[in-house]
Design a protein around this motif. Structure first.
Motif, PDB file in Angstrom:
ATOM      1  N   TYR A 197      64.928  -8.169  65.889  1.00 28.61           N
ATOM      2  CA  TYR A 197      65.861  -9.104  66.541  1.00 28.61           C
ATOM      3  C   TYR A 197      65.227  -9.692  67.800  1.00 28.61           C
ATOM      4  CZ  TYR A 197      69.797 -10.685  69.369  1.00 28.61           C
ATOM      5  OH  TYR A 197      70.620 -11.417  70.166  1.00 28.61           O
ATOM      6  N   ARG A 198      64.538  -8.842  68.579  1.00 26.03           N
ATOM      7  CA  ARG A 198      63.878  -9.324  69.788  1.00 26.03           C
ATOM      8  C   ARG A 198      62.785 -10.339  69.433  1.00 26.03           C
ATOM      9  NH1 ARG A 198      66.345  -9.850  73.734  1.00 26.03           N
ATOM     10  NH2 ARG A 198      64.371 -10.089  74.863  1.00 26.03           N
ATOM     11  N   PHE A 199      62.080 -10.108  68.339  1.00 27.34           N
ATOM     12  CA  PHE A 199      61.051 -11.057  67.924  1.00 27.34           C
ATOM     13  C   PHE A 199      61.672 -12.403  67.581  1.00 27.34           C
ATOM     14  CE2 PHE A 199      58.708 -13.236  64.586  1.00 27.34           C
ATOM     15  CZ  PHE A 199      57.457 -13.372  65.180  1.00 27.34           C
ATOM     16  N   ARG A 200      62.762 -12.373  66.828  1.00 27.77           N
ATOM     17  CA  ARG A 200      63.420 -13.638  66.484  1.00 27.77           C
ATOM     18  C   ARG A 200      63.864 -14.377  67.739  1.00 27.77           C
ATOM     19  NH1 ARG A 200      65.009 -15.367  61.706  1.00 27.77           N
ATOM     20  NH2 ARG A 200      64.719 -14.084  59.835  1.00 27.77           N
ATOM     21  N   SER A 201      64.458 -13.652  68.682  1.00 24.87           N
ATOM     22  CA  SER A 201      64.900 -14.286  69.929  1.00 24.87           C
ATOM     23  C   SER A 201      63.722 -14.864  70.691  1.00 24.87           C
ATOM     24  CB  SER A 201      65.637 -13.267  70.802  1.00 24.87           C
ATOM     25  OG  SER A 201      66.773 -12.760  70.137  1.00 24.87           O
ATOM     26  N   ARG A 250      50.494 -19.304  69.639  1.00 24.41           N
ATOM     27  CA  ARG A 250      50.040 -18.312  70.616  1.00 24.41           C
ATOM     28  C   ARG A 250      51.217 -17.537  71.197  1.00 24.41           C
ATOM     29  NH1 ARG A 250      47.244 -21.525  73.467  1.00 24.41           N
ATOM     30  NH2 ARG A 250      48.770 -21.916  75.113  1.00 24.41           N
ATOM     31  N   ALA A 251      52.304 -18.236  71.512  1.00 25.59           N
ATOM     32  CA  ALA A 251      53.481 -17.567  72.071  1.00 25.59           C
ATOM     33  C   ALA A 251      54.129 -16.635  71.047  1.00 25.59           C
ATOM     34  CB  ALA A 251      54.493 -18.614  72.556  1.00 25.59           C
ATOM     35  N   THR A 252      54.178 -17.081  69.795  1.00 27.07           N
ATOM     36  CA  THR A 252      54.792 -16.264  68.748  1.00 27.07           C
ATOM     37  C   THR A 252      53.983 -14.998  68.492  1.00 27.07           C
ATOM     38  OG1 THR A 252      55.741 -18.214  67.683  1.00 27.07           O
ATOM     39  CG2 THR A 252      55.509 -16.241  66.338  1.00 27.07           C
ATOM     40  N   LEU A 253      52.671 -15.138  68.406  1.00 26.34           N
ATOM     41  CA  LEU A 253      51.826 -13.972  68.162  1.00 26.34           C
ATOM     42  C   LEU A 253      51.867 -13.010  69.348  1.00 26.34           C
ATOM     43  CD1 LEU A 253      48.739 -15.624  66.417  1.00 26.34           C
ATOM     44  CD2 LEU A 253      50.678 -14.441  65.371  1.00 26.34           C
ATOM     45  N   ARG A 254      51.966 -13.536  70.551  1.00 21.13           N
ATOM     46  CA  ARG A 254      52.081 -12.661  71.729  1.00 21.13           C
ATOM     47  C   ARG A 254      53.390 -11.877  71.684  1.00 21.13           C
ATOM     48  NH1 ARG A 254      51.375 -16.199  75.285  1.00 21.13           N
ATOM     49  NH2 ARG A 254      53.544 -16.644  75.798  1.00 21.13           N
ATOM     50  N   THR A 255      54.481 -12.559  71.313  1.00 22.82           N
ATOM     51  CA  THR A 255      55.770 -11.874  71.188  1.00 22.82           C
ATOM     52  C   THR A 255      55.717 -10.798  70.105  1.00 22.82           C
ATOM     53  OG1 THR A 255      56.953 -13.870  71.890  1.00 22.82           O
ATOM     54  CG2 THR A 255      58.228 -12.201  70.721  1.00 22.82           C
TER      55      THR A 255
END
Length: 228
Positions: A91-95, A112-117
């Motif tokens: 859920y945190r990843f989706r957010s 880059r932001a998605t992979l960091r999350t």
């Protein structure tokens, strides 16, 4: 008593599942909108493969016929208990990915932001899994020592399971099921051919599966269209 609790918990889960799907079946005339068996098959294969891997994590030494071996039940307990935090981190990843979608202006910046999350969520999951593994092993009577190799096996399997759940949550079911079943088949063949080092086999299988899953995550979830 233990068998009764196990049977009761399984019956409860099945009942809750039926109660969850019953409204959608009722709303579809004659069940026409319900998914067919073929569309459900990848999920069944994923469940079968992941279950086999958790079984091998707990009973690998015993199944390999090693002398003085004991079930590594704390590993299975840790993996089971970690599923709650795993779902929260999904859920945190989706957010986080949706926030990145709003705040970034280029595909490269979004990837880059998605992979960091994703890396942050995975690291959080592995910390929880390691804490659960160490605690369960310390509390379990006569548990085999959680050596560095066993702990690495557990954490690599955690990487595989969490990235599988992540990809499944975005609809990448066929790929995750294929990797899951291939990993389970590799460990099964290793046991049937009586390889003497189940932990070495597990390290190879989990590391390979984790690398494939990481590539799938980077390829599929690095695109903004996957999050819309």
């Amino acid at each position: 008593m233990g068998l009764a609790l196990l049977a009761g918990s399984q019956a409860t889960v099945m009942l809750l599942g039926l109660l969850s799907v019953a409204p959608s079946v009722r709303e579809s005339p004659g069940g026409a909108g319900a998914p067919g068996p073929a569309s459900s098959l990848p999920y069944a294969l994923f469940g079968l493969g992941s279950g086999a891997l958790v079984l091998y994590a707990a009973l690998g030494d015993v199944l390999a016929g090693q002398e003085h071996s004991a079930p590594a039940a704390p590993s299975a307990v840790a993996l089971t208990l970690s599923m709650g935090p795993a779902e929260w981190l999904l859920y945190r990843f989706r957010s986080g990915s949706l926030a990145g979608l709003r705040s970034t202006g280029t595909p490269h910046a979004f990837r880059r932001a998605t992979l960091r999350t994703g890396a942050e969520c995975l690291a959080g999951y592995l910390l929880v899994l390691m804490a659960l593994g160490l605690t369960a092993n310390a509390l379990w009577p006569d548990a085999p020592a959680l050596t560095a190799v066993r702990l690495t096996d557990l954490l690599l399997l955690g990487v595989v399971l969490w990235t599988w759940l992540l990809l499944q949550s975005f609809g990448a079911v066929l790929g995750t099921a294929a990797v899951c079943c291939a990993a389970a088949l590799a460990q099964t063949l290793a046991l049937l051919t009586h390889l003497t080092d189940p932990h070495g086999v597990a390290l190879t299988v989990y590391a390979t599966a984790a690398a494939v899953q990481a590539l799938l995550v980077r390829t599929l979830l690095g695109r903004a269209t996957a999050h819309r």
